[in-house]
Design a protein around this motif. Structure first.
Motif, PDB file in Angstrom:
ATOM      1  N   CYS A 174      42.921  38.467  35.872  1.00 54.53           N
ATOM      2  CA  CYS A 174      41.891  39.407  35.659  1.00 54.53           C
ATOM      3  C   CYS A 174      41.326  39.046  34.274  1.00 54.53           C
ATOM      4  CB  CYS A 174      42.058  40.856  35.869  1.00 54.53           C
ATOM      5  SG  CYS A 174      40.650  41.811  35.653  1.00 54.53           S
ATOM      6  N   ILE A 175      39.845  38.839  34.155  1.00 56.43           N
ATOM      7  CA  ILE A 175      39.491  38.518  32.891  1.00 56.43           C
ATOM      8  C   ILE A 175      38.227  39.764  32.423  1.00 56.43           C
ATOM      9  CG2 ILE A 175      39.084  36.135  33.301  1.00 56.43           C
ATOM     10  CD1 ILE A 175      36.175  36.352  33.661  1.00 56.43           C
ATOM     11  N   MET A 176      38.585  40.953  33.249  1.00 61.19           N
ATOM     12  CA  MET A 176      37.616  42.093  32.706  1.00 61.19           C
ATOM     13  C   MET A 176      38.179  42.600  31.280  1.00 61.19           C
ATOM     14  SD  MET A 176      35.884  41.861  34.957  1.00 61.19           S
ATOM     15  CE  MET A 176      34.643  43.200  34.527  1.00 61.19           C
ATOM     16  N   CYS A 177      39.150  42.668  30.805  1.00 56.12           N
ATOM     17  CA  CYS A 177      39.773  43.088  29.618  1.00 56.12           C
ATOM     18  C   CYS A 177      40.821  42.096  29.251  1.00 56.12           C
ATOM     19  CB  CYS A 177      39.948  44.289  29.686  1.00 56.12           C
ATOM     20  SG  CYS A 177      41.649  44.857  30.085  1.00 56.12           S
ATOM     21  N   PRO A 178      41.263  42.293  27.699  1.00 56.96           N
ATOM     22  CA  PRO A 178      42.370  41.500  27.172  1.00 56.96           C
ATOM     23  C   PRO A 178      43.796  41.554  27.920  1.00 56.96           C
ATOM     24  CG  PRO A 178      41.003  42.467  25.631  1.00 56.96           C
ATOM     25  CD  PRO A 178      40.625  42.952  26.661  1.00 56.96           C
ATOM     26  N   GLY A 188      44.773  41.197  30.570  1.00 58.24           N
ATOM     27  CA  GLY A 188      44.727  39.862  31.752  1.00 58.24           C
ATOM     28  C   GLY A 188      45.679  40.306  32.996  1.00 58.24           C
ATOM     29  N   ARG A 240      38.506  48.195  37.883  1.00 59.58           N
ATOM     30  CA  ARG A 240      37.608  47.041  37.443  1.00 59.58           C
ATOM     31  C   ARG A 240      38.348  45.718  38.146  1.00 59.58           C
ATOM     32  NH1 ARG A 240      36.483  47.048  31.398  1.00 59.58           N
ATOM     33  NH2 ARG A 240      35.000  45.467  32.022  1.00 59.58           N
ATOM     34  N   TYR A 264      36.825  43.028  40.425  1.00 62.68           N
ATOM     35  CA  TYR A 264      36.612  41.781  39.962  1.00 62.68           C
ATOM     36  C   TYR A 264      37.561  40.776  40.951  1.00 62.68           C
ATOM     37  CZ  TYR A 264      37.975  37.290  37.565  1.00 62.68           C
ATOM     38  OH  TYR A 264      38.207  36.115  37.068  1.00 62.68           O
TER      39      TYR A 264
END
Lengths: 414, 120
Positions: free
Chosen positions: B7-11, B13, B35, B39
């Motif tokens: 997942c790239i929505m937040c750091p 990962g 999220r 995603y």
């Protein structure tokens, strides 16, 4: 004779750490402060980090680096906090006198407290001793980033990247968007040194291969780079003879690590921690030189600016208390780690104050437990499905759980 | 078919797993927040990305002003978006938030300035 300017707090560096510390100090009533910045504008490294992903923790939205910096610059300007740009600090003395070179000559400032917020610098080709010729076309990732994002200069067309640090991967994407061909990213470790999300969105999205356990073993070309030789490495990170492969390229980008920028700290007599490469600090972010404090990347390299801002604000709280009371509680207890933890911040505590414990693990670990104890008594435990060296771990420690006579022990158990 | 990605929505990962059948997402796991699920579904049905780059500035204290999109666009339009943005030339001063292209390639997203550049 030169006049000596006197201030309560001098902040060395106008990047995210320096700006956040300044704003917090001002809001705590410490208004007699000055920020000294080497560049023409405040904002630090964020000015060239034009990609998004900043501020998710802090502002609950995803901003580019310049936007994140601007929020703090605006806060500093609203408060009319003075910053002097184009000014390089040359020396800080143990009694907190600062000498700086500016357009108007040498500045001399006597401060009650000094905040070190100089950030970090990149490891270079010399630092990792790549043999071979010395042609043009070899850049650190941050230098390539500043050429492209600040000065409108393209660095090359056929690119190889050594090191999977976050900036290297972000530059792989940036160079691709600008029309260069990024052939591959090579990483000497058996795992990526940057965040997994950057492997995904910067490399995978653009079909850029990441080769683990590989490194550059030769650089070819007299005037301009003509190619690099890449070898596989063994478990001791030594190149394996017979695995050499030549890649034709005109550009080599190095993303092989960041080191806290501590030349001035050393000059001031501050003791550094060989593991973090930053100062040894206590729970107040005070170094072993009284009245000299450090936070942000100059203290230990962070992965997220949001945490730099938060750390600088905690530092500012302690500095405000120091200015008001003239001293802070002595911290004589050590924070000790096992071999699975590379380092912690802080390294010293009093056992009487709550603080945020920051650390990194030495290698990737799955289903591990971070255990924090004092004299065999467990104070806090936290489970992690995965722990990566690329991701800083932060655990708040409550003063009520601590005693003020025994060292703190931190271990990571699988 | 089981699909796996980060997942790239937040750091953080998160390592996501999504069970997919004929382009439809049946189940998402591995996410720690809503999220992540959104995603995963988007990544399988219509992957979207934001991009950041710069536009040239005339008479500015720097030759470039950084820009980004107000929101993600279809991944397949990234290089065309770059071509559009490359055509832009702005005159200093520009400030953070200024719109330089509205409704980029019909995506509904705009290109906005992310760095204030003063006039020299």
């Amino acid at each position: 004779m030169r006049s000596v300017k006197e201030v309560s707090v001098a902040i060395i560096g106008g990047g995210p750490a320096g700006l956040a510390a300044a704003v917090r100090l001002y809001d705590k009533g410490i208004k007699d402060i000055v920020i000294l910045e080497r560049e023409k504008m405040p904002g630090g490294i964020l000015r060239q980090c034009i990609h998004d992903g900043f501020g998710l923790t802090r502002f609950k939205e995803t901003l580019s680096g310049p936007e994140y910096a601007q929020r703090f610059i605006d806060m500093a300007e609203e408060r009319k906090i003075p910053y002097i740009t184009d000014t390089t600090v040359l020396e800080i003395t143990p009694d907190r006198k600062i000498y700086a070179a500016s357009k108007n000559g040498i500045l001399e400032i006597q401060a009650k407290a000094v905040i070190l917020a100089m950030g970090c610098r990149e490891r270079t080709r010399g630092a990792i001793s790549i043999p071979g010729e010395r042609p043009s076309g070899v850049y650190t990732a941050g230098v390539a980033q500043s050429y492209i994002n600040l000065y409108n200069k393209m660095v090359g067309k056929e690119v190889v990247i050594l090191g999977s640090g976050d900036i290297g991967m972000i530059m792989a994407r940036r160079l691709t968007l600008e029309g260069a061909h990024v052939q591959a990213v090579f990483e000497i470790q058996p795992y990526s040194s940057g965040l997994p999300r950057n492997v995904e969105q910067c490399l995978r999205d653009y079909n850029i291969p990441l080769y683990l356990s590989h490194t550059v073993t030769d650089i070819l070309g007299k005037e301009r780079l003509e190619g690099v030789v890449v070898s596989r490495v063994d478990e001791h990170m030594q190149p394996i003879p017979g695995t050499e492969k030549t890649y034709t390229c005109d550009t080599l980008i190095l993303s092989v690590g960041l080191i806290p920028e501590n030349e001035l700290s050393i000059g001031a007599g501050v003791t550094l921690d060989g593991r973090s490469k930053g100062a040894v600090v206590d729970e107040n972010y005070q170094t072993d030189i009284e009245g000299i404090f450090a936070a942000g990347n100059v203290l230990h390299v962070h992965d997220l600016v949001d945490f730099v801002s938060r750390e600088a604000e905690s530092l500012a709280d302690a500095v405000a208390a120091y200015i008001e009371n003239g001293e802070l509680r002595k911290c004589s207890l050590e924070v000790e780690t096992d071999t699975n933890i590379t380092h912690t911040i802080p390294q010293k505590i009093s056992g009487e104050k709550s603080f945020l414990l920051s650390m990194r693990v030495r290698q990737p670990m799955k289903n591990c437990e971070i255990v924090i104890s004092q004299g065999g008594q467990i104070i806090k435990k936290k489970n992690f499905k995965k722990a990566l060296p690329a991701e800083m771990i932060q655990i708040p420690i409550d003063a009520e759980k601590l005693n003020s006579s025994e060292n703190l022990e931190v271990s990571a158990i699988c | 078919m089981l699909r796996e990605f980060i997942c790239i929505m937040c750091p953080q990962g998160c390592a996501l797993q999504a069970e997919e059948e004929n382009g439809k997402v049946l189940e998402v796991s591995g996410n720690t927040c809503p999220r992540g699920k959104e995603y995963a579904i988007q990544e399988i049905t219509a992957p979207m990305r934001n991009i950041a780059t710069s536009v040239k500035v005339e008479n500015g204290e720097l030759p470039l002003a950084s820009v980004r999109l107000t929101g993600p666009i279809p991944k397949s339009k990234i290089f065309r978006a770059m071509d559009e943005i490359r055509k832009i030339y702005v005159k200093a001063p520009v400030k953070t938030g200024d719109i330089v292209i509205e409704n980029l390639l019909g995506t509904g997203e705009s290109v906005i300035i992310t760095k204030t550049i003063h006039k020299i």
